[in-house]
Design an enzyme around this catalytic site. Structure first.
Site: not given
Ligand code: UD1
Ligand code: UDP
Length: 365
Positions: A96, A118, A132, A205, A207, A238
């Site tokens: 999602d 999923e 999501e 993490h 939003r 995160h």
């Molecule tokens: C996204 C997903 C969320 C999921 C999460 C998993 C959306 C709207 N949200 O949220 O459903 O649960 O990923 O973690 O798609 N960033 C880095 N490096 C990375 C990853 C993220 O710097 O490798 C930082 C960046 O500043 C980025 C911010 O994290 O702008 C947010 O990333 P984003 O993918 O927009 O949203 P998540 O909160 O990670």
């Molecule tokens: N995970 C990871 N390293 C971390 C935190 C989470 O590998 O430091 C893995 C965790 O085992 C799970 C997945 O990331 O499989 C979950 O991702 P996240 O919590 O970012 O997103 P969500 O599942 O809420 O969309």
């Protein structure tokens, strides 16, 4: 040969789709292409390294502090060009995220059939999780084959009027990933954690919790560690800068370790020796349910109702007091409530979801 394009962009999508990529690549019938949107960068690349998967395409869309619309727009534009050049017969999206939503929308615009891994998770609260819940409902509208992890997810789809023959209950591929990481004899890093302490693993993490609410979650953790001298906490942070700023309140505590996100091998190893998980993560809820690790969910609702029913997950809401009070109850020595929660279940399957999905695709495509 049928061409399947698998789209992924964030850490959890990669964790849950890599096992399927490996399985589909074994089948001779398909030309399998992997497209990374790069919605995440380091957090995605670390998963791909573990599974030794190199995407065929990478849109590299991530920007620091990206907005939902800007990410969606960059993904839509990039995928439009790739779909035009590559003509996939099927597009697979997972979960999602914005990547899954924009991936499905781009495929819909090109009239390419979509398979959703999923499928059917719902809270029916459009703001929780945000965005999501909106994404997955919209993806459901344009999906041809819904791969639901559980019967409950299938029931949601049926209630929404999706045709029974378009839905398949497969288990969740996250258990396939767990089998990959914990089932093999990997050379795992030592965590150097004292063994005579109980370990809390804490992540946040979402939003919809950013700001004061998330700061309150971290404060609740600090209070819990203060309350129980035999507890240590590990917090993989995160990369979102807003999470890092909320985590300021736990800095400097001698029994709280703030770490960079470990890769999936190390994270699963850490999880498997955890006493109590406190999280708002979707994937970690499922993993905790599969491993039977008592978990406090720092949300007001969850789409992982199976874990609540199984007794492994407890919803605490997002307030500092709510999380602290439940944590205190569970960490109190000999807590009966805690003991009851410690029950692994196979509600998300036995780790063969990818094989099932690949088998079904071979039949229906
Ligand atoms: C996204 C997903 C969320 C999921 C999460 C998993 C959306 C709207 N949200 O949220 O459903 O649960 O990923 O973690 O798609 N960033 C880095 N490096 C990375 C990853 C993220 O710097 O490798 C930082 C960046 O500043 C980025 C911010 O994290 O702008 C947010 O990333 P984003 O993918 O927009 O949203 P998540 O909160 O990670
Ligand atoms: N995970 C990871 N390293 C971390 C935190 C989470 O590998 O430091 C893995 C965790 O085992 C799970 C997945 O990331 O499989 C979950 O991702 P996240 O919590 O970012 O997103 P969500 O599942 O809420 O969309």
């Amino acid at each position: 040969m049928e061409r399947i394009m698998i789209i992924m962009g964030t850490r959890p999508e990669a964790i849950k789709l890599c096992p399927l990529v490996l399985e589909l690549k074994k089948r001779k019938k398909y030309d399998v292409l992997v497209c990374s949107t790069g919605q995440h960068r380091s957090m995605l690349d670390s998963v791909l390294r573990v599974f030794s998967i190199k995407p065929d395409f990478d849109l590299d869309v991530m920007r620091t502090g990206q907005t939902l619309s800007s990410v969606s727009a960059r993904i839509l534009k990039g995928l439009d060009e790739i779909f035009t050049a590559e003509h996939p017969d099927l597009v697979i999206v997972q979960g999602d995220t914005t990547t899954a939503f924009a991936g499905a929308l781009a495929a819909f615009h090109k009239r390419i059939p979509i398979a959703h891994v999923e499928a059917g998770l719902r809270t029916y609260h459009i703001d929780s999780p945000y965005p999501e819940e909106f994404h997955r409902q919209v993806i459901g509208l344009v999906t041809k084959w819904h791969f639901a992890p559980t019967e409950a997810a299938q029931d949601n789809l049926l209630r929404e009027g999706k045709k029974k023959k378009s839905i398949f209950v497969t288990g969740n591929t996250v258990v396939d990933a767990l089998r990959f990481t914990l089932g093999n004899d990997f050379n795992r890093p030592s965590w150097n954690l004292p063994t005579d302490y109980r370990l809390i693993l804490f992540t946040a993490h979402r939003r919809e919790s950013m700001g004061t609410q998330m700061t309150g979650m971290f404060k609740a953790l600090r209070k819990l560690v203060d309350e129980f001298p035999d507890v240590i906490a590990v917090c993989p942070l995160h990369h979102n800068p807003q999470v890092r700023s909320a985590a300021e309140v736990i800095k400097g505590h001698e029994r709280i370790r703030i770490i960079e996100p470990p890769d999936i091998l190390s994270f699963h190893q850490l999880l498997s020796r955890t006493y109590l998980v406190i999280t708002d993560s979707g994937g970690i809820q499922e993993e905790a349910v599969a491993l039977g690790i008592p978990t406090i969910v720092t949300r007001y609702s969850t789409e992982r109702g199976e874990g609540i029913k199984a007794g492994v997950l407890r919803l605490a809401g997002c307030s500092e007091n709510g999380i602290f009070n439940l944590g205190k109850e569970l960490l109190t020595p000999n807590s009966k409530v805690y003991k009851k929660m410690k029950t692994p279940t196979s509600v998300y399957g036995n780790g063969d979801a990818s094989v099932r999905i690949a088998d079904i695709l071979e039949k229906v495509m």
